[in-house]
Design an enzyme around this catalytic site. Structure first.
Site, mmCIF file in Angstrom:
data_model
loop_
_atom_site.group_PDB
_atom_site.id
_atom_site.type_symbol
_atom_site.label_atom_id
_atom_site.label_comp_id
_atom_site.label_asym_id
_atom_site.label_seq_id
_atom_site.Cartn_x
_atom_site.Cartn_y
_atom_site.Cartn_z
ATOM 1 N N ASP A 161 66.297 -46.731 -11.667
ATOM 2 C CA ASP A 161 66.817 -47.020 -10.334
ATOM 3 C C ASP A 161 66.386 -48.395 -9.830
ATOM 4 O O ASP A 161 67.127 -49.048 -9.104
ATOM 5 C CB ASP A 161 66.331 -45.939 -9.350
ATOM 6 C CG ASP A 161 67.021 -46.042 -7.999
ATOM 7 O OD1 ASP A 161 68.265 -46.132 -7.984
ATOM 8 O OD2 ASP A 161 66.324 -46.056 -6.965
ATOM 9 N N LYS A 201 69.394 -62.280 -1.603
ATOM 10 C CA LYS A 201 68.392 -62.495 -0.554
ATOM 11 C C LYS A 201 67.992 -63.969 -0.526
ATOM 12 O O LYS A 201 67.807 -64.594 -1.562
ATOM 13 C CB LYS A 201 67.160 -61.622 -0.806
ATOM 14 C CG LYS A 201 67.437 -60.173 -0.453
ATOM 15 C CD LYS A 201 66.178 -59.352 -0.506
ATOM 16 C CE LYS A 201 66.453 -57.940 -0.071
ATOM 17 N NZ LYS A 201 66.575 -57.791 1.388
ATOM 18 N N HIS A 223 66.938 -54.460 -10.280
ATOM 19 C CA HIS A 223 66.341 -55.386 -9.309
ATOM 20 C C HIS A 223 65.074 -56.068 -9.830
ATOM 21 O O HIS A 223 64.912 -57.276 -9.730
ATOM 22 C CB HIS A 223 65.964 -54.654 -8.013
ATOM 23 C CG HIS A 223 67.069 -53.863 -7.410
ATOM 24 N ND1 HIS A 223 68.314 -54.384 -7.186
ATOM 25 C CD2 HIS A 223 67.116 -52.586 -6.965
ATOM 26 C CE1 HIS A 223 69.081 -53.455 -6.624
ATOM 27 N NE2 HIS A 223 68.373 -52.356 -6.486
ATOM 28 N N ARG A 247 90.647 -41.811 -0.866
ATOM 29 C CA ARG A 247 91.596 -40.685 -0.925
ATOM 30 C C ARG A 247 92.005 -40.201 0.460
ATOM 31 O O ARG A 247 93.123 -39.730 0.652
ATOM 32 C CB ARG A 247 90.963 -39.506 -1.684
ATOM 33 C CG ARG A 247 90.877 -39.697 -3.171
ATOM 34 C CD ARG A 247 90.021 -38.623 -3.772
ATOM 35 N NE ARG A 247 88.744 -38.536 -3.058
ATOM 36 C CZ ARG A 247 87.779 -37.677 -3.330
ATOM 37 N NH1 ARG A 247 87.942 -36.797 -4.286
ATOM 38 N NH2 ARG A 247 86.645 -37.684 -2.652
HETATM 39 P P1 NAP Z 1 79.887 -42.537 -0.611
HETATM 40 O O1 NAP Z 1 79.414 -42.656 0.786
HETATM 41 O O2 NAP Z 1 79.810 -41.225 -1.302
HETATM 42 O O3 NAP Z 1 81.397 -43.049 -0.637
HETATM 43 C C1 NAP Z 1 82.217 -42.896 -1.738
HETATM 44 C C2 NAP Z 1 83.602 -43.437 -1.413
HETATM 45 O O4 NAP Z 1 84.441 -43.231 -2.544
HETATM 46 C C3 NAP Z 1 84.278 -42.760 -0.238
HETATM 47 O O5 NAP Z 1 84.976 -43.740 0.505
HETATM 48 C C4 NAP Z 1 85.281 -41.823 -0.900
HETATM 49 O O6 NAP Z 1 86.343 -41.643 -0.021
HETATM 50 C C5 NAP Z 1 85.662 -42.654 -2.116
HETATM 51 N N1 NAP Z 1 86.198 -41.861 -3.217
HETATM 52 C C6 NAP Z 1 85.633 -40.784 -3.805
HETATM 53 N N2 NAP Z 1 86.433 -40.323 -4.796
HETATM 54 C C7 NAP Z 1 87.504 -41.129 -4.817
HETATM 55 C C8 NAP Z 1 88.678 -41.168 -5.612
HETATM 56 N N3 NAP Z 1 88.915 -40.284 -6.585
HETATM 57 N N4 NAP Z 1 89.568 -42.152 -5.369
HETATM 58 C C9 NAP Z 1 89.385 -43.044 -4.393
HETATM 59 N N5 NAP Z 1 88.274 -43.075 -3.614
HETATM 60 C C10 NAP Z 1 87.361 -42.126 -3.825
HETATM 61 O O7 NAP Z 1 79.138 -43.563 -1.567
HETATM 62 P P2 NAP Z 1 78.400 -44.939 -1.179
HETATM 63 O O8 NAP Z 1 77.012 -44.627 -0.759
HETATM 64 O O9 NAP Z 1 79.267 -45.709 -0.250
HETATM 65 O O10 NAP Z 1 78.284 -45.650 -2.584
HETATM 66 C C11 NAP Z 1 79.377 -46.217 -3.257
HETATM 67 C C12 NAP Z 1 78.889 -46.846 -4.563
HETATM 68 O O11 NAP Z 1 77.968 -47.873 -4.283
HETATM 69 C C13 NAP Z 1 78.161 -45.864 -5.491
HETATM 70 O O12 NAP Z 1 78.437 -46.217 -6.819
HETATM 71 C C14 NAP Z 1 76.695 -46.122 -5.197
HETATM 72 O O13 NAP Z 1 75.882 -45.822 -6.288
HETATM 73 C C15 NAP Z 1 76.733 -47.611 -4.935
HETATM 74 N N6 NAP Z 1 75.637 -48.060 -4.079
HETATM 75 C C16 NAP Z 1 75.529 -47.586 -2.801
HETATM 76 C C17 NAP Z 1 74.503 -48.043 -1.996
HETATM 77 C C18 NAP Z 1 74.365 -47.589 -0.562
HETATM 78 O O14 NAP Z 1 73.491 -48.133 0.102
HETATM 79 N N7 NAP Z 1 75.142 -46.655 -0.083
HETATM 80 C C19 NAP Z 1 73.573 -48.969 -2.484
HETATM 81 C C20 NAP Z 1 73.718 -49.427 -3.790
HETATM 82 C C21 NAP Z 1 74.749 -48.959 -4.573
HETATM 83 P P3 NAP Z 1 87.348 -40.396 -0.068
HETATM 84 O O15 NAP Z 1 86.529 -39.162 -0.134
HETATM 85 O O16 NAP Z 1 88.141 -40.561 1.179
HETATM 86 O O17 NAP Z 1 88.181 -40.610 -1.277
#
Ligand code: NAP
Length: 485
Positions: free
Chosen positions: A237, A184, A242, A51
């Site tokens: 989780d 992995k 996993h 966004r």
């Molecule tokens: P995050 O840091 O909260 O990032 C979320 C992203 O989504 C941001 O780029 C945000 O950008 C975007 N977003 C939010 N609302 C939106 C909308 N309405 N339209 C378009 N974009 C939108 O989350 P994350 O940690 O990267 O995780 C992302 C996903 O991967 C989640 O489902 C999480 O469970 C999964 N995951 C993450 C990890 C990890 O290590 N981080 C590991 C395993 C799984 P804007 O605010 O600019 O829109």
């Protein structure tokens, strides 16, 4: 040994959630490393979408900062970074709104022959709206790929609903459900060890295997993920995804071919062969406070929480191969070390000519995912030197870092998996029915815990979970392996 690079076709990878943590920490650095390994063909593009209102230059700057932060400095040759940033573009899109889809379609139409992949690195409630818009705007073609990551549902009903929603717009062969554990190197090596060598497979059954232990231990607590974690707990989780995948790869029958559905069919059979879990075969825990560092309850801000930060259980696979061999699984936070491993413990020799054999722990194949990925075979040998026939157990070590040598540094799981998406190879991705079967097995025990009204057992940080976890293995005459890095 030098790793070879499999060519992939030119691609357009659209990262929804491109400004988020996963994109910056894993996806962009992984793509960069693949470029450094000469796997990213000319003409490929990475299009960020989120966004935030940003220009292409702003997003390139942010991507450059992510590389500086998360890629080894020695790889960051200026010309290469320049080339990588040159393939990056950005579109501002609200997944739930109208704006941005037209410009994205226009960009993608510039290269109709490139492989199209959409990585949904966003909260799971956005998966369906994005899939819907991609289809509605004619952006998703019959060969485009969509990548989603856990959590894939919260229970069987929500996982089914998600699968059904994705299936409205994407065929199963287009859906890539990432479980980075499967990317992995060691996990893939588990398959190589089993199915490319004649040595282990004849022994890989309950006649020769005494017990199997799978441990995924974390030394940290919930660390800022409290709100999410408290709704999930260790079972949802870690276990449902996993650990079930690790269990499947350890226990599955040899597939007839190394092809996506042949492998996934065999994994699915393992989940379906699992006996229902009994409450008495499970131990749940919650970590206590440690000095100034608060308890689980403090960290999630919910003094009444009954969510488990630790779970251990004994599973039985009801089939000819595994009947009688217990599979012990445990995972938890605030344990003594960060460690993920599978340990296959073999039975003692049927007859012993050395009196000392009974005091040994026995042969074991230890597949270590982290830290120091590698495989170790524990064998008994004669203690060198004079002094009679004294036996000692030593590891036959296959640590990949030393085997692969300096040129063959191990790729990050995400590197491998993203390139598999582009190649169109789903072998290391979960199929929808696998995800549902895993929920079908974990749901009843989560329900039973909730119905019982009981609380998880408290455990001290820095240890191996509640003492009762020892009773699980102890009642079978077995001992958990030490959780040590
Ligand atoms: P995050 O840091 O909260 O990032 C979320 C992203 O989504 C941001 O780029 C945000 O950008 C975007 N977003 C939010 N609302 C939106 C909308 N309405 N339209 C378009 N974009 C939108 O989350 P994350 O940690 O990267 O995780 C992302 C996903 O991967 C989640 O489902 C999480 O469970 C999964 N995951 C993450 C990890 C990890 O290590 N981080 C590991 C395993 C799984 P804007 O605010 O600019 O829109």
């Amino acid at each position: 040994m030098v790793s070879t690079v499999i060519p992939v076709p030119p691609f357009d990878l659209v990262i929804f959630g491109a400004t988020g943590d996963l994109a910056h920490r894993k996806i962009l650095p992984s793509l960069f490393r693949r470029m450094a390994a000469h796997q990213v063909p000319a003409g490929s593009r990475v299009i960020g979408a989120a966004r935030s209102k940003m220009s292409r230059a702003d997003f390139r700057k942010a991507a450059g900062e992510a590389l500086t932060r998360y890629v080894e400095a020695k790889l960051l040759a200026p010309a290469l970074v320049e080339r990588f940033l040159g393939m990056i573009d950005y579109v501002s899109i609200d997944a739930a709104g109208e704006g941005g889809w037209g410009p994205l379609a226009k960009k993608l139409d510039e290269k109709p022959d490139s492989v199209r992949a959409f990585y949904l690195s966003v909260a799971p409630q956005l998966f369906t709206p994005i899939a819907h818009r991609l289809a509605q705007a004619g952006i998703a073609t019959p060969e485009s790929r969509i990548v989603v990551e856990k959590p894939l549902g919260h229970d069987l009903a929500s996982a089914r609903a998600l699968n059904a929603e994705l299936a409205q717009h994407f065929d199963e062969h287009q859906i890539y459900r990432i479980d980075h554990y499967l990317g992995k190197e060691t996990v893939q090596n588990l398959m190589a060890i089993r199915f490319a060598n004649a040595l282990f497979e004849p022994l890989w059954n309950s006649h020769y295997v005494e017990q199997v232990q799978i441990t995924v231990a974390e030394s940290i607590g919930v660390e800022g993920r409290g709100a999410y974690y408290d709704k999930a707990g260790a079972m949802r989780d870690m276990v449902q995804n996993h650990m079930m995948q690790l269990l499947c790869l350890t226990a599955m029958e040899p597939p007839s071919k190394f092809e996506p559905d042949a492998v996934r069919d065999e994994k699915l059979k393992v989940i379906r062969a699992l006996d229902p879990l009994k409450m008495s075969d499970t131990v749940r825990g919650q970590y206590r406070a440690n000095g100034k560092d608060g308890s689980y309850l403090d960290h999630v801000g919910n003094p009444a929480s009954r969510t488990e930060s630790f779970v251990a259980f004994r599973a039985h696979i009801a089939n000819w191969r595994w009947s009688g061999t217990p599979f012990y699984l445990r995972t938890g936070k605030k344990l003594s070390a960060r460690l993920s491993e599978i340990c296959v413990v073999f039975k003692h020799p049927p007859h012993t000519i050395f009196p000392q054999v009974d005091t040994l722990r026995g042969n074991a194949l230890i597949i270590r995912l982290q830290p120091n990925e590698g495989i170790t075979l524990r064998v008994a040998i004669k203690d060198p030197g004079p002094g009679g026939m004294r036996l000692v157990e030593v590891p036959l070590d296959m640590t990949f870092a030393s085997t692969l040598g300096p040129d063959g540094e191990m790729p990050e799981a995400y590197e491998r998996l993203i390139m598999d998406v582009i190649r169109g190879n789903q072998t290391l991705f979960m199929r929808g029915d696998e995800v549902e079967a895993a929920w079908e097995w974990t749901d009843p025990i989560i329900q039973a815990w909730e119905d019982s009204g009981s609380r998880p057992l408290p455990y001290d940080p820095g240890g191996a979970g509640p003492i009762d976890a020892y009773k699980l293995t102890g009642s079978d005459g077995h001992l958990w392996r030490e959780i040590a890095a």
